[in-house]
Design a protein around this motif. Structure first.
Motif, PDB file in Angstrom:
ATOM      1  N   VAL A  38       0.830  -1.215   0.000  1.00 24.01           N
ATOM      2  CA  VAL A  38       0.000   0.000   0.000  1.00 24.01           C
ATOM      3  C   VAL A  38       0.865   1.267   0.000  1.00 24.01           C
ATOM      4  CG1 VAL A  38      -1.785   1.253   1.326  1.00 24.01           C
ATOM      5  CG2 VAL A  38      -1.844  -1.233   1.220  1.00 24.01           C
ATOM      6  N   GLU A  39       2.137   1.125   0.415  1.00 27.32           N
ATOM      7  CA  GLU A  39       2.948   2.327   0.649  1.00 27.32           C
ATOM      8  C   GLU A  39       3.038   3.257  -0.574  1.00 27.32           C
ATOM      9  OE1 GLU A  39       6.693   1.670   2.582  1.00 27.32           O
ATOM     10  OE2 GLU A  39       6.911   3.814   3.012  1.00 27.32           O
ATOM     11  N   PRO A  40       3.267   2.727  -1.801  1.00 27.73           N
ATOM     12  CA  PRO A  40       3.356   3.660  -2.943  1.00 27.73           C
ATOM     13  C   PRO A  40       2.090   4.497  -3.128  1.00 27.73           C
ATOM     14  CG  PRO A  40       4.167   1.481  -3.559  1.00 27.73           C
ATOM     15  CD  PRO A  40       3.574   1.341  -2.191  1.00 27.73           C
ATOM     16  N   VAL A  41       0.907   3.891  -2.951  1.00 30.41           N
ATOM     17  CA  VAL A  41      -0.317   4.688  -3.160  1.00 30.41           C
ATOM     18  C   VAL A  41      -0.575   5.599  -1.967  1.00 30.41           C
ATOM     19  CG1 VAL A  41      -1.399   3.126  -4.821  1.00 30.41           C
ATOM     20  CG2 VAL A  41      -1.869   2.809  -2.390  1.00 30.41           C
ATOM     21  N   PHE A  42      -0.082   5.201  -0.792  1.00 27.99           N
ATOM     22  CA  PHE A  42      -0.154   6.085   0.384  1.00 27.99           C
ATOM     23  C   PHE A  42       0.682   7.345   0.111  1.00 27.99           C
ATOM     24  CE2 PHE A  42       2.309   7.524   4.030  1.00 27.99           C
ATOM     25  CZ  PHE A  42       1.321   7.922   4.916  1.00 27.99           C
ATOM     26  N   ILE A  43       1.923   7.150  -0.358  1.00 25.76           N
ATOM     27  CA  ILE A  43       2.803   8.310  -0.626  1.00 25.76           C
ATOM     28  C   ILE A  43       2.167   9.211  -1.687  1.00 25.76           C
ATOM     29  CG2 ILE A  43       5.061   8.993  -1.580  1.00 25.76           C
ATOM     30  CD1 ILE A  43       6.200   6.407  -0.270  1.00 25.76           C
ATOM     31  N   GLU A  44       1.644   8.569  -2.734  1.00 25.70           N
ATOM     32  CA  GLU A  44       0.984   9.310  -3.817  1.00 25.70           C
ATOM     33  C   GLU A  44      -0.145  10.190  -3.269  1.00 25.70           C
ATOM     34  OE1 GLU A  44       0.774   6.522  -7.535  1.00 25.70           O
ATOM     35  OE2 GLU A  44      -1.252   6.902  -6.835  1.00 25.70           O
ATOM     36  N   HIS A  45      -1.013   9.568  -2.462  1.00 25.50           N
ATOM     37  CA  HIS A  45      -2.205  10.276  -1.974  1.00 25.50           C
ATOM     38  C   HIS A  45      -1.831  11.381  -0.988  1.00 25.50           C
ATOM     39  CE1 HIS A  45      -6.444  10.811  -1.412  1.00 25.50           C
ATOM     40  NE2 HIS A  45      -6.441  10.436  -0.144  1.00 25.50           N
ATOM     41  N   MET A  46      -0.918  11.064  -0.076  1.00 25.41           N
ATOM     42  CA  MET A  46      -0.513  12.070   0.913  1.00 25.41           C
ATOM     43  C   MET A  46       0.193  13.245   0.226  1.00 25.41           C
ATOM     44  SD  MET A  46      -1.610  11.019   3.875  1.00 25.41           S
ATOM     45  CE  MET A  46      -3.037  10.579   2.916  1.00 25.41           C
ATOM     46  N   THR A  47       0.958  12.935  -0.832  1.00 28.41           N
ATOM     47  CA  THR A  47       1.637  14.002  -1.579  1.00 28.41           C
ATOM     48  C   THR A  47       0.602  14.889  -2.266  1.00 28.41           C
ATOM     49  OG1 THR A  47       3.512  12.527  -1.914  1.00 28.41           O
ATOM     50  CG2 THR A  47       3.402  14.452  -3.357  1.00 28.41           C
ATOM     51  N   GLN A  48      -0.403  14.232  -2.884  1.00 34.76           N
ATOM     52  CA  GLN A  48      -1.455  15.012  -3.547  1.00 34.76           C
ATOM     53  C   GLN A  48      -2.185  15.922  -2.557  1.00 34.76           C
ATOM     54  OE1 GLN A  48      -3.447  11.778  -5.421  1.00 34.76           O
ATOM     55  NE2 GLN A  48      -2.261  12.001  -7.298  1.00 34.76           N
ATOM     56  N   LEU A  49      -2.366  15.435  -1.317  1.00 33.44           N
ATOM     57  CA  LEU A  49      -3.068  16.244  -0.308  1.00 33.44           C
ATOM     58  C   LEU A  49      -2.133  17.236   0.385  1.00 33.44           C
ATOM     59  CD1 LEU A  49      -5.390  13.555   1.385  1.00 33.44           C
ATOM     60  CD2 LEU A  49      -5.979  15.212  -0.387  1.00 33.44           C
ATOM     61  N   GLY A  50      -0.840  17.144   0.059  1.00 30.20           N
ATOM     62  CA  GLY A  50       0.130  18.091   0.631  1.00 30.20           C
ATOM     63  C   GLY A  50       0.482  17.797   2.076  1.00 30.20           C
ATOM     64  N   ILE A  51       0.334  16.534   2.519  1.00 31.66           N
ATOM     65  CA  ILE A  51       0.634  16.216   3.923  1.00 31.66           C
ATOM     66  C   ILE A  51       1.603  15.034   4.038  1.00 31.66           C
ATOM     67  CG2 ILE A  51      -1.438  17.209   4.986  1.00 31.66           C
ATOM     68  CD1 ILE A  51      -2.738  14.435   4.877  1.00 31.66           C
ATOM     69  N   ALA A  52       2.397  14.810   2.978  1.00 28.79           N
ATOM     70  CA  ALA A  52       3.309  13.654   2.982  1.00 28.79           C
ATOM     71  C   ALA A  52       4.287  13.718   4.150  1.00 28.79           C
ATOM     72  CB  ALA A  52       4.056  13.589   1.655  1.00 28.79           C
ATOM     73  N   ASP A  53       4.653  14.921   4.583  1.00 31.82           N
ATOM     74  CA  ASP A  53       5.626  15.044   5.676  1.00 31.82           C
ATOM     75  C   ASP A  53       4.955  14.983   7.048  1.00 31.82           C
ATOM     76  OD1 ASP A  53       4.248  17.357   5.170  1.00 31.82           O
ATOM     77  OD2 ASP A  53       5.903  18.698   5.718  1.00 31.82           O
ATOM     78  N   ARG A  54       3.632  14.840   7.064  1.00 33.03           N
ATOM     79  CA  ARG A  54       2.935  14.875   8.358  1.00 33.03           C
ATOM     80  C   ARG A  54       2.320  13.539   8.748  1.00 33.03           C
ATOM     81  NH1 ARG A  54      -1.156  19.539   7.928  1.00 33.03           N
ATOM     82  NH2 ARG A  54      -1.573  18.915  10.073  1.00 33.03           N
TER      83      ARG A  54
END
Ligand SMILES: C[S@@+](CC[C@H](N)C(=O)[O-])C[C@H]1O[C@@H](n2cnc3c(N)ncnc32)[C@H](O)[C@@H]1O
Length: 396
Positions: free
Chosen positions: A261-277
């Motif tokens: 799931v990690e690649p789609v998690f990174i994708e989605h969090m990046t799109q929402l602008g919260i990948a670092d959170r």
């Protein structure tokens, strides 16, 4: 495109007062349905009878109070709306209109459709809230643009169409007790089905479509100000914790899910602008200890599994929490009398269709699992559409 209405509307287009009036007129003329309804038959010749004499087994007379067909008619035609919407997604209506409004004729040419059905098809989509019409031009609504436009990461057309096709096999599932998809049994049932990032993307978009209805109410249902950290166990691509962060920015958030799931998690969090959170914790929740946090969430997870596995997950959550920590369990829970929660009962049948042992359960059952694991202060509140949030605290 000219709209020609030379024949009366079909039965589905009749308003309920029209139908009631037509039924009264039909009875007085010896007909069983609205005028010119192809399904109408002379009242004296029932369409279906198992009587050996050819007449009805239970004769009716004018003294018999007629049973209204309305509830069955609503159920029996409910799929019209779903089919129109999913067919529009399949044909690419919403994806094409995402580039800008078009007339019916422009859209018809782009999608290579026959002229006959197009006006009713598009106007039905307007009536269903899936399209807007300004003058003679059609455009997406925010709903269809978000979920049914294939260019968006939130697209769920394929997810919904797969479920639609699967439900055609409900009788097979009821006869065999077997799920009607390709999932394996046991803990590997997710990894067997989702072997590629594209498959995870499609599945987790479907999960977001569902958990998007519970994230905002979960953010309101509880006083999060005293909470420092939260981990969503089986949290897919992080959509639920994103809703919590949107409302409570002070939270430290994490997701614990399978490595795939990690690649789609990174994708989605990046799109929402919260990948670092938001932190991703990769692992199998049946073998890897759950991450420590003030609050652990199991949302739409327990209903995937058999009783023993549910109890194991609740117990593993207890072990991961520090004293004072809280477990939140969210699922479409069934009422104790098993008659007041049609949504949860139908979702439970969906679990029959997609998992070897999954099913919905009552809040009382979940309360027992939490109590057996050692949780106290257990409360349950309805949340979102058909869901219940049940939570308990690991005592100090
Ligand atoms: C039905 S989805 C629910 C997703 C999300 N919690 C929600 O509410 O939409 C179940 C989730 O559990 C995850 N999962 C299944 N088996 C797992 C395992 N053995 N270890 C960790 N996560 C698992 C799946 O990858 C999926 O994200």
């Amino acid at each position: 495109m000219e709209r020609i209405r030379s024949s009366p509307p079909s039965v589905a287009a009749w308003s309920l007062p029209d139908l009631a009036r037509a039924a009264i007129e039909a009875r007085s003329k010896g007909r069983a349905g609205p005028p010119d309804d192809p399904h109408s038959r002379p009242a004296a010749q029932p369409a279906c009878s198992n009587s050996s004499s050819g007449g009805p087994d239970v004769p009716e007379s004018l003294d018999t109070q007629p049973v209204s067909a309305e509830p069955l008619w609503r159920l029996g035609t409910a799929y019209f709306s779903r089919k129109v919407t999913l067919t529009a997604a399949e044909l690419g209506v919403f994806t094409v209109l995402a580039d800008g409004p078009l007339t019916a004729e422009q859209l018809r040419i782009r999608l290579e459709l026959h002229p006959r059905g197009v006006p009713d098809f598009l106007d039905a989509l307007v009536a269903l809230g899936m399209l807007e019409r300004d003058g003679d031009r059609y455009r997406n609504t925010p709903l269809s643009d978000h979920f049914l436009n294939e260019k968006r990461p939130s697209y769920v057309g394929a997810f919904l169409s797969a479920a639609d096709a699967r439900w055609d096999r409900l009788a097979d599932a009821l006869r065999t007790g077997e799920p009607q998809n390709r999932w394996g049994a046991g803990p590997q049932m997710f990894t067997e089905q989702y072997r590629t990032t594209a498959a995870w993307r499609n599945f987790t978009a479907g999960m977001d479509y569902l958990n998007g209805m519970i994230g905002p109410p979960v953010a309101e249902a509880f006083d999060w100000t005293s909470v420092d950290s939260v981990v969503d166990v089986g949290g897919a691509r992080g959509n639920l914790v994103a809703a919590l962060l949107r409302r409570h920015p002070h939270l430290k958030a994490g997701v614990f899910d399978l490595p795939g799931v990690e690649p789609v998690f990174i994708e989605h969090m990046t799109q929402l602008g919260i990948a670092d959170r938001v932190t991703f914790h990769a692992g199998d929740f049946f073998t890897v200890p759950m991450p420590a946090a003030d609050v652990l969430i199991l949302s739409h997870v327990l209903h995937d599994w058999a009783l023993q596995e549910r109890q194991a997950l609740v117990s593993r959550a207890f072990d991961a929490l520090a004293p004072g920590g809280r477990l939140m369990v969210i699922d479409p829970m069934i009422d104790d009398d098993r008659r007041g929660t049609a949504g949860a009962l139908l979702t439970s049948l969906n679990m029959l269709m997609v998992t070897p042992h999954g099913a919905e359960y009552t809040a009382a059952e979940a309360r027992d699992w939490l109590t057996e694991a050692g949780f106290t202060g257990i409360t349950a509140v309805p949340i979102g559409v058909h869901n219940t949030l049940l939570s308990g605290v690991r005592p100090a």
